[in-house]
Design a protein around this motif. Structure first.
Motif, PDB file in Angstrom:
ATOM      1  N   MET A 274     -13.328  79.165 -44.571  1.00  0.00           N
ATOM      2  CA  MET A 274     -12.537  80.527 -44.829  1.00  0.00           C
ATOM      3  C   MET A 274     -10.701  80.075 -44.669  1.00  0.00           C
ATOM      4  SD  MET A 274     -12.756  82.672 -41.122  1.00  0.00           S
ATOM      5  CE  MET A 274     -12.243  81.765 -39.399  1.00  0.00           C
ATOM      6  N   SER A 275     -10.098  80.945 -45.279  1.00  0.00           N
ATOM      7  CA  SER A 275      -8.563  80.896 -45.101  1.00  0.00           C
ATOM      8  C   SER A 275      -8.438  81.622 -43.749  1.00  0.00           C
ATOM      9  CB  SER A 275      -7.840  81.180 -46.195  1.00  0.00           C
ATOM     10  OG  SER A 275      -8.321  80.644 -47.256  1.00  0.00           O
ATOM     11  N   GLU A 276      -7.690  81.225 -43.061  1.00  0.00           N
ATOM     12  CA  GLU A 276      -7.159  81.960 -41.917  1.00  0.00           C
ATOM     13  C   GLU A 276      -5.769  81.669 -41.562  1.00  0.00           C
ATOM     14  OE1 GLU A 276      -9.116  80.867 -38.119  1.00  0.00           O
ATOM     15  OE2 GLU A 276      -9.722  78.876 -38.906  1.00  0.00           O
ATOM     16  N   PRO A 277      -4.878  82.517 -40.806  1.00  0.00           N
ATOM     17  CA  PRO A 277      -5.445  83.992 -40.542  1.00  0.00           C
ATOM     18  C   PRO A 277      -5.586  84.895 -41.773  1.00  0.00           C
ATOM     19  CG  PRO A 277      -3.284  83.743 -39.769  1.00  0.00           C
ATOM     20  CD  PRO A 277      -3.634  82.454 -40.389  1.00  0.00           C
ATOM     21  N   ALA A 278      -6.206  85.779 -41.895  1.00  0.00           N
ATOM     22  CA  ALA A 278      -6.503  86.671 -42.965  1.00  0.00           C
ATOM     23  C   ALA A 278      -4.952  87.524 -43.243  1.00  0.00           C
ATOM     24  CB  ALA A 278      -7.486  87.718 -42.772  1.00  0.00           C
ATOM     25  N   ILE A 279      -4.763  87.651 -44.351  1.00  0.00           N
ATOM     26  CA  ILE A 279      -3.480  88.428 -44.750  1.00  0.00           C
ATOM     27  C   ILE A 279      -4.095  89.920 -44.972  1.00  0.00           C
ATOM     28  CG2 ILE A 279      -1.568  89.086 -46.614  1.00  0.00           C
ATOM     29  CD1 ILE A 279      -1.965  86.084 -47.453  1.00  0.00           C
ATOM     30  N   THR A 280      -3.709  90.526 -43.911  1.00  0.00           N
ATOM     31  CA  THR A 280      -4.500  91.975 -43.956  1.00  0.00           C
ATOM     32  C   THR A 280      -3.143  93.052 -44.083  1.00  0.00           C
ATOM     33  OG1 THR A 280      -4.312  92.236 -41.437  1.00  0.00           O
ATOM     34  CG2 THR A 280      -6.507  91.239 -42.511  1.00  0.00           C
TER      35      THR A 280
ATOM     36  N   PRO B  85       2.491 101.448 -46.648  1.00  0.00           N
ATOM     37  CA  PRO B  85       3.093 101.930 -48.194  1.00  0.00           C
ATOM     38  C   PRO B  85       2.357 100.978 -49.481  1.00  0.00           C
ATOM     39  CG  PRO B  85       5.032 101.689 -46.953  1.00  0.00           C
ATOM     40  CD  PRO B  85       3.838 101.124 -45.952  1.00  0.00           C
ATOM     41  N   LEU B  86       2.142 101.433 -50.397  1.00  0.00           N
ATOM     42  CA  LEU B  86       1.315 100.608 -51.659  1.00  0.00           C
ATOM     43  C   LEU B  86       2.553  99.521 -51.655  1.00  0.00           C
ATOM     44  CD1 LEU B  86       0.256 103.302 -53.723  1.00  0.00           C
ATOM     45  CD2 LEU B  86      -1.006 102.260 -52.034  1.00  0.00           C
ATOM     46  N   ALA B  87       3.714  99.747 -51.963  1.00  0.00           N
ATOM     47  CA  ALA B  87       4.710  98.604 -52.195  1.00  0.00           C
ATOM     48  C   ALA B  87       4.617  97.348 -51.143  1.00  0.00           C
ATOM     49  CB  ALA B  87       6.103  99.171 -52.229  1.00  0.00           C
ATOM     50  N   GLU B  88       4.378  97.612 -50.038  1.00  0.00           N
ATOM     51  CA  GLU B  88       4.284  96.524 -49.024  1.00  0.00           C
ATOM     52  C   GLU B  88       2.870  95.824 -49.197  1.00  0.00           C
ATOM     53  OE1 GLU B  88       3.101  96.806 -44.436  1.00  0.00           O
ATOM     54  OE2 GLU B  88       4.511  97.775 -44.914  1.00  0.00           O
ATOM     55  N   ALA B  89       1.784  96.292 -49.548  1.00  0.00           N
ATOM     56  CA  ALA B  89       0.526  95.971 -49.857  1.00  0.00           C
ATOM     57  C   ALA B  89       0.660  94.947 -51.189  1.00  0.00           C
ATOM     58  CB  ALA B  89      -0.560  96.773 -50.144  1.00  0.00           C
ATOM     59  N   GLY B  90       1.356  95.544 -52.124  1.00  0.00           N
ATOM     60  CA  GLY B  90       1.777  94.732 -53.317  1.00  0.00           C
ATOM     61  C   GLY B  90       2.556  93.550 -52.970  1.00  0.00           C
ATOM     62  N   ARG B  91       3.503  93.688 -52.011  1.00  0.00           N
ATOM     63  CA  ARG B  91       4.263  92.287 -51.879  1.00  0.00           C
ATOM     64  C   ARG B  91       3.342  91.340 -50.945  1.00  0.00           C
ATOM     65  NH1 ARG B  91       8.421  96.311 -51.245  1.00  0.00           N
ATOM     66  NH2 ARG B  91       7.898  96.570 -48.736  1.00  0.00           N
ATOM     67  N   ALA B  92       2.756  91.779 -50.176  1.00  0.00           N
ATOM     68  CA  ALA B  92       1.675  90.855 -49.105  1.00  0.00           C
ATOM     69  C   ALA B  92       0.813  90.338 -50.113  1.00  0.00           C
ATOM     70  CB  ALA B  92       0.754  91.683 -48.371  1.00  0.00           C
ATOM     71  N   MET B  93       0.450  90.987 -51.532  1.00  0.00           N
ATOM     72  CA  MET B  93      -0.525  90.222 -52.342  1.00  0.00           C
ATOM     73  C   MET B  93      -0.081  89.194 -53.008  1.00  0.00           C
ATOM     74  SD  MET B  93      -2.999  93.152 -53.978  1.00  0.00           S
ATOM     75  CE  MET B  93      -3.684  94.307 -52.828  1.00  0.00           C
TER      76      MET B  93
END
Length: 200
Positions: free
Chosen positions: A78-84, A90-98
């Motif tokens: 596995m890659s760690e730590p996981a990006i969660t 907010p959706l934009a925050e999830a998009g930036r994390a991806m």
């Protein structure tokens, strides 16, 4: 205006497949193929997300040590730590994390780190494929909240392929500009036009 589809919880998938740290190379591969996904969260014994193992991780292990790859476990691969991400993000925050992590899916965890879902790039885009009737219903409801029922009733709302037309008799240009900007921020809205029945 707040969108009804503005957090990860609004679009995430709640039925999630995951593996434990002790899952073997073959078990991880079978899980990926069975569920037609390219990565799965790796859970500690208590259910907290500790990493993510992907097809890329499996290929790297196989290429690095082809004779021993089958002996690897998810904990080693596995890659760690996981990006969660959290469900209220907010959706934009999830998009930036991806984008930062160069991943296509993120495990969604609660405040304790327990897995409660997964969100993908496709999930983030769902908000832009909303039916016109859904958009109109949301905009009308939110106009009532912002303007009050009486004034909101004087604003006509029409949608065609995500393009919103607001028709009203208001003569205050600043209010019209504010309304248009608020409606434009609703996910799924492509454009906003304000038509007045009286000179602005």
């Amino acid at each position: 205006m707040n969108s009804r589809l503005n957090t990860v919880a609004d679009v995430m998938t709640r039925a999630v497949v995951a593996v434990g740290r002790s899952a073997t190379f073959t078990e991880v591969l079978e899980t990926l193929q069975q569920w037609k996904v390219r990565a799965v969260p790796v859970l500690a014994g208590d259910g907290r997300v500790v990493g993510v193992v992907s097809e890329t991780d499996l290929l790297a292990a196989r290429d690095h040590d082809p004779d021993r790859a089958d002996a690897y476990t998810a904990g080693r691969l596995m890659s760690e730590p996981a990006i969660t991400v959290h469900p209220d993000s907010p959706l934009a925050e999830a998009g930036r994390a991806m984008a930062r992590g160069r991943v296509k899916r993120l495990p969604v965890v609660d405040d304790e780190g327990f897995l409660i879902g997964v969100v993908s790039r496709g999930d983030l885009l769902k908000v832009h494929l909303r039916a016109d009737t859904d958009l109109v219903d949301q905009i009308v409801a939110e106009l009532r909240a912002v303007l009050g029922p009486a004034l909101a009733a004087s604003v006509g709302v029409r949608a065609e392929d995500g393009r919103i037309t607001l028709t009203c008799g208001r003569q205050d240009a600043a209010v019209l500009t504010q309304l248009a900007a608020a409606v434009r921020a609703v996910p799924g809205v492509v454009d906003v036009t304000v038509a007045t029945t009286a000179p602005v």
